[in-house]
Scaffold this motif. Structure first.
Motif, PDB file in Angstrom:
ATOM      1  N   SER A  63       0.878  -1.194   0.068  1.00 16.15           N
ATOM      2  CA  SER A  63      -0.002   0.052  -0.123  1.00 16.15           C
ATOM      3  C   SER A  63       0.970   1.161  -0.006  1.00 16.15           C
ATOM      4  N   PHE A  64       0.422   2.403  -0.390  1.00 17.47           N
ATOM      5  CA  PHE A  64       1.002   3.560  -0.280  1.00 17.47           C
ATOM      6  C   PHE A  64       0.401   4.268   1.027  1.00 17.47           C
ATOM      7  N   ILE A  65       1.237   4.932   1.758  1.00 21.39           N
ATOM      8  CA  ILE A  65       0.648   5.554   2.860  1.00 21.39           C
ATOM      9  C   ILE A  65       0.991   6.968   3.266  1.00 21.39           C
ATOM     10  N   HIS A  66       0.098   7.799   3.681  1.00 24.47           N
ATOM     11  CA  HIS A  66       0.192   9.229   3.889  1.00 24.47           C
ATOM     12  C   HIS A  66      -0.558   9.428   5.238  1.00 24.47           C
ATOM     13  N   ILE A  67       0.363   9.964   6.376  1.00 22.04           N
ATOM     14  CA  ILE A  67      -0.013  10.481   7.627  1.00 22.04           C
ATOM     15  C   ILE A  67       0.251  11.715   7.877  1.00 22.04           C
ATOM     16  N   GLU A  68      -0.772  12.436   8.689  1.00 29.45           N
ATOM     17  CA  GLU A  68      -0.719  13.852   8.847  1.00 29.45           C
ATOM     18  C   GLU A  68      -0.898  13.868  10.318  1.00 29.45           C
ATOM     19  N   ILE A  69      -0.230  14.875  11.200  1.00 27.06           N
ATOM     20  CA  ILE A  69      -0.686  15.126  12.444  1.00 27.06           C
ATOM     21  C   ILE A  69      -0.960  16.371  12.714  1.00 27.06           C
ATOM     22  N   ASN A  70      -2.179  16.767  13.021  1.00 28.89           N
ATOM     23  CA  ASN A  70      -2.556  18.217  12.949  1.00 28.89           C
ATOM     24  C   ASN A  70      -2.316  18.891  11.757  1.00 28.89           C
ATOM     25  N   LYS A  97      -3.450  22.511  22.380  1.00 28.84           N
ATOM     26  CA  LYS A  97      -5.206  22.462  22.168  1.00 28.84           C
ATOM     27  C   LYS A  97      -5.652  21.319  22.788  1.00 28.84           C
ATOM     28  N   ARG A  98      -4.412  20.536  23.612  1.00 30.00           N
ATOM     29  CA  ARG A  98      -4.847  19.166  24.140  1.00 30.00           C
ATOM     30  C   ARG A  98      -5.161  18.292  23.048  1.00 30.00           C
ATOM     31  N   LYS A  99      -6.360  18.504  22.475  1.00 27.83           N
ATOM     32  CA  LYS A  99      -7.037  17.324  21.426  1.00 27.83           C
ATOM     33  C   LYS A  99      -6.060  17.433  20.152  1.00 27.83           C
ATOM     34  N   GLN A 100      -5.520  16.137  19.949  1.00 25.73           N
ATOM     35  CA  GLN A 100      -4.584  16.114  18.587  1.00 25.73           C
ATOM     36  C   GLN A 100      -4.981  15.321  17.672  1.00 25.73           C
ATOM     37  N   LYS A 101      -4.847  15.439  16.168  1.00 22.76           N
ATOM     38  CA  LYS A 101      -5.481  14.434  15.367  1.00 22.76           C
ATOM     39  C   LYS A 101      -4.459  13.977  14.487  1.00 22.76           C
ATOM     40  N   ILE A 102      -4.900  12.803  14.357  1.00 21.31           N
ATOM     41  CA  ILE A 102      -3.689  11.786  13.349  1.00 21.31           C
ATOM     42  C   ILE A 102      -4.566  11.557  12.193  1.00 21.31           C
ATOM     43  N   ASN A 103      -4.243  11.805  10.966  1.00 17.60           N
ATOM     44  CA  ASN A 103      -5.090  11.302   9.761  1.00 17.60           C
ATOM     45  C   ASN A 103      -4.240  10.290   9.031  1.00 17.60           C
ATOM     46  N   VAL A 104      -4.838   9.226   8.710  1.00 13.58           N
ATOM     47  CA  VAL A 104      -3.961   8.255   7.934  1.00 13.58           C
ATOM     48  C   VAL A 104      -4.916   7.741   6.701  1.00 13.58           C
ATOM     49  N   LYS A 105      -3.987   7.800   5.570  1.00 15.39           N
ATOM     50  CA  LYS A 105      -4.426   7.566   4.121  1.00 15.39           C
ATOM     51  C   LYS A 105      -3.954   6.383   3.753  1.00 15.39           C
ATOM     52  N   ILE A 106      -4.541   5.365   3.038  1.00 12.16           N
ATOM     53  CA  ILE A 106      -3.632   4.474   2.217  1.00 12.16           C
ATOM     54  C   ILE A 106      -4.358   4.064   1.114  1.00 12.16           C
ATOM     55  N   PRO A 179     -10.669   0.531  -3.007  1.00 12.11           N
ATOM     56  CA  PRO A 179      -9.704   1.269  -3.369  1.00 12.11           C
ATOM     57  C   PRO A 179      -9.018   2.302  -2.834  1.00 12.11           C
ATOM     58  N   TYR A 180      -9.381   2.485  -1.443  1.00 16.59           N
ATOM     59  CA  TYR A 180      -8.988   3.761  -0.675  1.00 16.59           C
ATOM     60  C   TYR A 180      -9.535   3.536   0.884  1.00 16.59           C
ATOM     61  N   PHE A 181      -8.554   3.626   1.654  1.00 14.76           N
ATOM     62  CA  PHE A 181      -9.013   3.616   3.295  1.00 14.76           C
ATOM     63  C   PHE A 181      -8.356   4.569   3.883  1.00 14.76           C
ATOM     64  N   GLU A 182      -9.300   5.461   4.681  1.00 14.50           N
ATOM     65  CA  GLU A 182      -8.768   6.560   5.803  1.00 14.50           C
ATOM     66  C   GLU A 182      -9.439   6.405   6.878  1.00 14.50           C
ATOM     67  N   LYS A 183      -8.603   6.815   7.744  1.00 14.51           N
ATOM     68  CA  LYS A 183      -8.897   6.595   9.254  1.00 14.51           C
ATOM     69  C   LYS A 183      -8.314   7.982  10.075  1.00 14.51           C
TER      70      LYS A 183
END
Length: 342
Positions: A63-70, A97-106, A179-183
């Protein structure tokens, strides 16, 4: 007559010497020792006992991976590379901000759809202090986030083996055929300070793209030329600006800083850099960060920086080291010039 010529020559030499001395003195007055500035970022040992550290580990296959943090890029990889997988400090991506976000796309790497071997996992853990890093045992870590597309259901058949369906293990998360997955994940974390420079910066998407592209290109060229022309002060200024916030946010020790300096010396003394080409302008963090990313067909470099550090093994011309060096730029609200964020 000869005596007069000699006197004139001596005067010229003296004037030149005085001029050179003044230039050298002026240069010294403006000179900043950025290696010393890096050393001044060293965190005291007492402070290290009370500061939490956050580490993100990941792995992916087929898979290809793309991860962003905030909204900031953590990794974008089109070719599975074991050398960049594992655990990485991520304090530099966090905020207050205390609440942090991680976005993962593959995305599928070999066809239009994921197959039975396509998977990814991420684990986010917190260490109570930097000292805990020396004796960390990830099998015993408390994960703030633990996610694995290959997780089995835990159910077993009558013989005690993991339950299968049509000859395949039953999984909690099955991405086969997609074809795509995001979490997206959320977690809470406390940072003792905020990235004020980035908070007080412009949305670069509002600037004319042609003008902005030239400004970004000028920054990459400045780095290349600093090495090519042996402009040591410019090089170390840019290198310092690239690594300073990272070192500060992750509370680097004396050894960490020494390693940074050694790496900087390697990229200055041993590397060459090719022209910047075949790139696109890419924004992160709601337009507050900008960079170039390569559009190369070579999956090892696609999506990475088009600024490639290159070194050839003198004993084996076929042994070539290539490593992308990325810069992310921001623009203060009271300025029209780009600055290096990291």
């Amino acid at each position: 007559m000869k005596k007069t010529k000699i006197i004139v020559l001596l005067i010229v030499v003296l004037i030149n010497a005085m001029s050179c001395g003044q230039n050298k003195k002026g240069k010294n007055m403006n000179y900043i020792d950025y290696k010393e500035k890096l050393k001044n970022l060293t965190t005291s040992k007492d402070y290290l006992n009370n500061i939490p550290f956050y580490l993100l580990g990941y792995n992916f296959t087929k898979s290809f991976i793309h991860i962003e943090i905030n909204g900031k890029l953590f990794v974008k990889d089109y070719k599975r590379s074991t050398k960049i997988q594992g655990y990485h400090f991520v304090n530099q991506f966090l905020n207050q901000k205390r609440k942090q976000k991680i976005n993962v796309k593959i995305y599928p790497s070999k066809s239009d759809l994921f197959d039975e071997f396509s998977n990814f996992r991420i684990n986010l853990s917190m260490l109570p202090s930097k000292k805990a890093w020396d004796n960390v045992n990830f099998t015993e870590q408390h994960y703030l986030i633990e996610y694995n597309t290959d997780d089995l259901t835990g159910e077993k058949d009558e013989d005690g083996f993991p339950l299968t369906e049509n000859g395949k293990f039953k999984r909690k998360i099955n991405i086969e055929g997609l074809p795509y997955f995001e979490k997206e994940f959320e977690f809470e974390a406390e940072m003792p300070f905020e990235n004020e420079a980035l908070q007080n910066s412009k949305d670069l998407r509002e600037i004319d793209s042609t003008i902005l592209e030239q400004k970004v290109l000028g920054q990459y060229h400045a780095f290349i030329n600093s090495v090519k022309n042996k402009d040591e002060n410019t090089y170390w200024e840019m290198y310092y600006n690239k690594v300073a916030y990272w070192a500060k946010a992750n509370f680097f020790t004396e050894k960490d800083i020494d390693d940074l300096i050694k790496e900087g010396e390697m990229y200055y003394n041993m590397m060459s850099y090719q022209p910047i080409e075949n790139y696109e302008l890419v924004f992160y963090d709601e337009g507050r960060l900008v960079c170039f990313e390569s559009k190369s067909n070579d999956l090892e470099f696609k999506g990475k920086s088009p600024l490639i550090a290159t070194a050839v093994n003198p004993n084996d011309p076929k042994d070539v080291f290539r490593n992308p060096i990325q810069f992310y730029f921001y623009m203060p609200k009271d300025s029209n010039e780009l600055q290096i964020m990291y």
